[in-house]
Design a protein around this motif. Structure first.
Motif, short mmCIF file in Angstrom:
data_model
loop_
_atom_site.label_atom_id
_atom_site.label_comp_id
_atom_site.label_asym_id
_atom_site.label_seq_id
_atom_site.Cartn_x
_atom_site.Cartn_y
_atom_site.Cartn_z
N LEU A 147 0.65 -1.22 -0.43
CA LEU A 147 0.27 -0.06 0.08
C LEU A 147 0.93 1.80 0.21
N SER A 148 0.12 1.85 -0.58
CA SER A 148 0.93 3.69 -0.47
C SER A 148 0.32 4.77 -0.07
N ARG A 149 0.66 5.95 1.13
CA ARG A 149 -0.49 7.13 1.10
C ARG A 149 -0.12 8.18 0.55
N THR A 150 -0.64 8.42 0.59
CA THR A 150 -0.57 9.95 0.04
C THR A 150 -2.06 10.80 0.56
N PHE A 151 -1.95 11.62 1.01
CA PHE A 151 -2.83 13.19 1.32
C PHE A 151 -3.93 13.69 -0.42
N SER A 152 -5.44 13.48 -0.32
CA SER A 152 -5.69 14.22 -1.73
C SER A 152 -6.31 15.25 -0.73
N GLN A 153 -6.36 15.75 -2.01
CA GLN A 153 -7.18 17.27 -1.59
C GLN A 153 -8.81 16.91 -2.12
N GLU A 154 -8.80 16.13 -3.36
CA GLU A 154 -10.18 16.17 -3.86
C GLU A 154 -10.78 15.31 -2.61
N ALA A 155 -10.48 14.11 -2.08
CA ALA A 155 -10.97 13.42 -1.01
C ALA A 155 -10.74 13.65 0.23
N GLY A 156 -10.17 14.97 0.79
CA GLY A 156 -9.84 15.33 1.40
C GLY A 156 -9.69 14.41 2.78
N GLY A 157 -8.65 14.20 2.05
CA GLY A 157 -7.46 13.37 3.86
C GLY A 157 -6.98 12.12 2.89
N VAL A 158 -6.67 11.44 3.56
CA VAL A 158 -5.27 9.99 3.70
C VAL A 158 -6.32 9.30 2.23
N SER A 159 -4.83 9.50 0.78
CA SER A 159 -6.18 7.79 -0.15
C SER A 159 -5.17 6.87 0.16
N VAL A 160 -4.93 5.58 0.03
CA VAL A 160 -4.18 4.81 0.00
C VAL A 160 -4.39 3.84 -1.13
N THR A 161 -3.51 3.57 -1.75
CA THR A 161 -3.70 2.85 -2.97
C THR A 161 -3.28 1.45 -2.50
N ILE A 162 -3.60 0.17 -3.12
CA ILE A 162 -3.59 -0.85 -3.44
C ILE A 162 -2.38 -0.93 -4.58
#
Length: 152
Positions: A66-81
């Motif tokens: 998994l990788s973790r980034t912050f997404s302004q669009e989602a309003g929080g942490v976005s996790v990519t499998i």
């Protein structure tokens, strides 16, 4: 069912990454030094990269990266499998379903993302059952390691 990767899992991690990158789930393999760099980063920090080992009856049977980034669009942490692989003999036993449920229950995750090859119908059906929706746009990348090959 699944557990975080540990320093002692280096060869197990390499084994499962190699299986993943030589499966129909991906377009082409990646160099081993990429596996090594990823493992080293996993051991250095869990800030933006995490890995889990899947187990069935106490024996390893796969992994998820998994990788973790912050997404302004989602309003929080976005996790990519980034990668998920389960041994064929252990598929269909609820491992992926329980892993996705675990991720969806994490309060600090605002968005989950996953990539899938267009012809991987079984994986697409599973991901749709888990609530993933097809995005209406394409992603584009530049891979530095592939550019090296093109320049030679």
């Amino acid at each position: 069912m699944f557990r975080p990767l540990t320093p002692g899992d280096r060869e197990l991690y390499y084994h499962y990454v190699d299986l993943f990158y030589h499966s129909d789930a991906v377009e082409s393999p990646v160099p081993r030094e990429n596996y090594e760099a990823t493992f080293n980063e996993l051991m250095r920090s869990s800030d933006y990269l995490r890995c889990y080992i899947f187990e069935q009856e106490g024996a390893p049977c796969g992994f998820a990266l998994l990788s973790r980034t912050f997404s302004q669009e989602a309003g929080g942490v976005s996790v990519t499998i980034e990668e998920i692989y389960i041994d064929e003999a252990q598929r269909g036993k609820g491992l992926a379903t329980s892993f996705f449920a675990y991720l969806k229950a994490q309060k600090d995750i605002a968005r989950l993302r996953i990539e899938v090859e267009d012809d991987n119908e079984g994986a697409k059906r599973l991901y749709e059952r888990m609530g993933f929706q097809l995005l209406p746009y394409l992603q584009m990348v530049i891979d530095r390691w592939k550019q090296k090959d093109m320049e030679a």
